[in-house]
Write a protein that holds these residues in place. Sequence first.
Motif, PDB file in Angstrom:
ATOM      1  N   GLU A 109      32.332  35.431  35.458  1.00 52.89           N
ATOM      2  CA  GLU A 109      33.516  34.655  35.119  1.00 52.89           C
ATOM      3  C   GLU A 109      34.735  35.523  35.433  1.00 52.89           C
ATOM      4  OE1 GLU A 109      33.406  33.038  31.084  1.00 52.89           O
ATOM      5  OE2 GLU A 109      35.594  32.865  31.111  1.00 52.89           O
ATOM      6  N   CYS A 110      35.420  35.210  36.520  1.00 52.57           N
ATOM      7  CA  CYS A 110      36.595  35.987  36.953  1.00 52.57           C
ATOM      8  C   CYS A 110      37.600  36.097  35.797  1.00 52.57           C
ATOM      9  CB  CYS A 110      37.239  35.298  38.155  1.00 52.57           C
ATOM     10  SG  CYS A 110      38.858  35.972  38.607  1.00 52.57           S
ATOM     11  N   VAL A 111      38.132  37.304  35.563  1.00 50.91           N
ATOM     12  CA  VAL A 111      39.049  37.502  34.433  1.00 50.91           C
ATOM     13  C   VAL A 111      40.387  36.801  34.664  1.00 50.91           C
ATOM     14  CG1 VAL A 111      38.034  39.721  33.772  1.00 50.91           C
ATOM     15  CG2 VAL A 111      39.988  39.683  35.340  1.00 50.91           C
ATOM     16  N   ASN A 112      40.646  36.404  35.896  1.00 50.71           N
ATOM     17  CA  ASN A 112      41.925  35.746  36.192  1.00 50.71           C
ATOM     18  C   ASN A 112      41.800  34.223  36.260  1.00 50.71           C
ATOM     19  OD1 ASN A 112      44.770  36.117  36.886  1.00 50.71           O
ATOM     20  ND2 ASN A 112      44.165  35.270  38.883  1.00 50.71           N
ATOM     21  N   CYS A 113      40.863  33.714  37.075  1.00 48.33           N
ATOM     22  CA  CYS A 113      40.802  32.263  37.288  1.00 48.33           C
ATOM     23  C   CYS A 113      39.578  31.625  36.636  1.00 48.33           C
ATOM     24  CB  CYS A 113      40.813  31.943  38.786  1.00 48.33           C
ATOM     25  SG  CYS A 113      39.273  32.339  39.619  1.00 48.33           S
ATOM     26  N   GLY A 114      38.646  32.447  36.139  1.00 50.56           N
ATOM     27  CA  GLY A 114      37.476  31.900  35.457  1.00 50.56           C
ATOM     28  C   GLY A 114      36.378  31.424  36.390  1.00 50.56           C
ATOM     29  N   PHE A 144      37.840  40.802  38.998  1.00 55.80           N
ATOM     30  CA  PHE A 144      38.392  39.683  39.759  1.00 55.80           C
ATOM     31  C   PHE A 144      37.397  39.150  40.793  1.00 55.80           C
ATOM     32  CE2 PHE A 144      42.047  42.230  38.451  1.00 55.80           C
ATOM     33  CZ  PHE A 144      42.916  41.265  37.971  1.00 55.80           C
ATOM     34  N   CYS A 145      37.437  37.839  41.030  1.00 59.65           N
ATOM     35  CA  CYS A 145      36.733  37.297  42.188  1.00 59.65           C
ATOM     36  C   CYS A 145      37.496  37.754  43.435  1.00 59.65           C
ATOM     37  CB  CYS A 145      36.658  35.770  42.114  1.00 59.65           C
ATOM     38  SG  CYS A 145      38.242  34.938  42.349  1.00 59.65           S
ATOM     39  N   LYS A 146      36.922  37.555  44.593  1.00 62.32           N
ATOM     40  CA  LYS A 146      37.529  38.092  45.810  1.00 62.32           C
ATOM     41  C   LYS A 146      38.947  37.538  46.032  1.00 62.32           C
ATOM     42  CE  LYS A 146      36.241  39.378  50.477  1.00 62.32           C
ATOM     43  NZ  LYS A 146      35.200  39.339  51.505  1.00 62.32           N
ATOM     44  N   LYS A 147      39.084  36.232  45.825  1.00 64.98           N
ATOM     45  CA  LYS A 147      40.386  35.581  46.047  1.00 64.98           C
ATOM     46  C   LYS A 147      41.446  36.195  45.134  1.00 64.98           C
ATOM     47  CE  LYS A 147      42.412  30.917  46.220  1.00 64.98           C
ATOM     48  NZ  LYS A 147      43.534  31.067  45.278  1.00 64.98           N
ATOM     49  N   CYS A 148      41.145  36.299  43.848  1.00 63.24           N
ATOM     50  CA  CYS A 148      42.120  36.839  42.889  1.00 63.24           C
ATOM     51  C   CYS A 148      42.420  38.306  43.159  1.00 63.24           C
ATOM     52  CB  CYS A 148      41.636  36.657  41.462  1.00 63.24           C
ATOM     53  SG  CYS A 148      41.667  34.933  40.934  1.00 63.24           S
ATOM     54  N   PHE A 149      41.402  39.056  43.579  1.00 62.33           N
ATOM     55  CA  PHE A 149      41.642  40.470  43.844  1.00 62.33           C
ATOM     56  C   PHE A 149      42.702  40.649  44.920  1.00 62.33           C
ATOM     57  CE2 PHE A 149      40.891  44.522  45.989  1.00 62.33           C
ATOM     58  CZ  PHE A 149      41.003  45.385  44.910  1.00 62.33           C
TER      59      PHE A 149
END
Length: 263
Positions: free
Chosen positions: A47-52, A62-67
């Motif tokens: 579960e990405c800490v930014n977008c879930g 972070f997922c790749k996109k959020c990173f």
Amino acid sequence: MQFRGQILKMTTQNGKPIQYFLNLSHDLIVMNQLVDHKIKIKHIGYECVNCGSDEKIYRMGFCKKCFFESPYASETIIRPELSTAHLGIEERNLEIERSIQLQPHIVYLAYTGDVKVGVTRESQIPTRWIDQGATFALPIAKTENRYEAGMIEVALKEHVADKTNWKKMLEDDYEDDLDLAQFREKIKNDFPVDFQNFYRDNNEVVRLDYPYVAPEKVTSFTLDKNPNFEGVLKGIKGQYLAFEGGHFLNVRGHEGYVIELEI
Ligand SMILES: [Zn+2]
């Protein structure tokens, strides 16, 4: 008892010893009371800490996109000297970068197995030191923003390490006469001329006390390689859980992982 949730780095409270709380979505678990108890950890998702998003975690929770897009994962988080909010120049989101960068920062020396130099927001003290597993820490400069602190760090890291060697940190042997104030005197002349006015000359070395005794050997494991872990918790230092047999789990390195925890 069983819990299920997303891992965030452990919350800490300075004390003798430091108190650790594992963040698992809506639960906050007091870890000190679990020392000498068996714990089971099962990795069940992400579960990405930014977008879930439930995509695989890329880095830092972070997922790749959020990173690559979030201002909370921008390059100046790792390299403060690249900060530009004080110039009004945006990297990813100027408003957020202003709130992060335009506040007092501390440059410090810390002992984490080696003497290292680091930078953090003043509000993150002593949390930052605890997260790194420092046994001693000494602020050596206080600046008005992140850029200034980063520039001081860059000048000093030609003479002092700036990375923590996790293995050395966990092996926990230090000389009793290690004196950070004396060390600061040695590198005083390497302080950049333009930033001399931020230099601080007090001798308040902070000593941190972990619920931890170093084992004979130190090895780390990840939930990727070992998604069904079971072991007796023996102690905690930095963001590492120490299990019987010298097996260590870096909790911060697993931010965004979803687990089932059985205690
Ligand atoms: Zn994301």
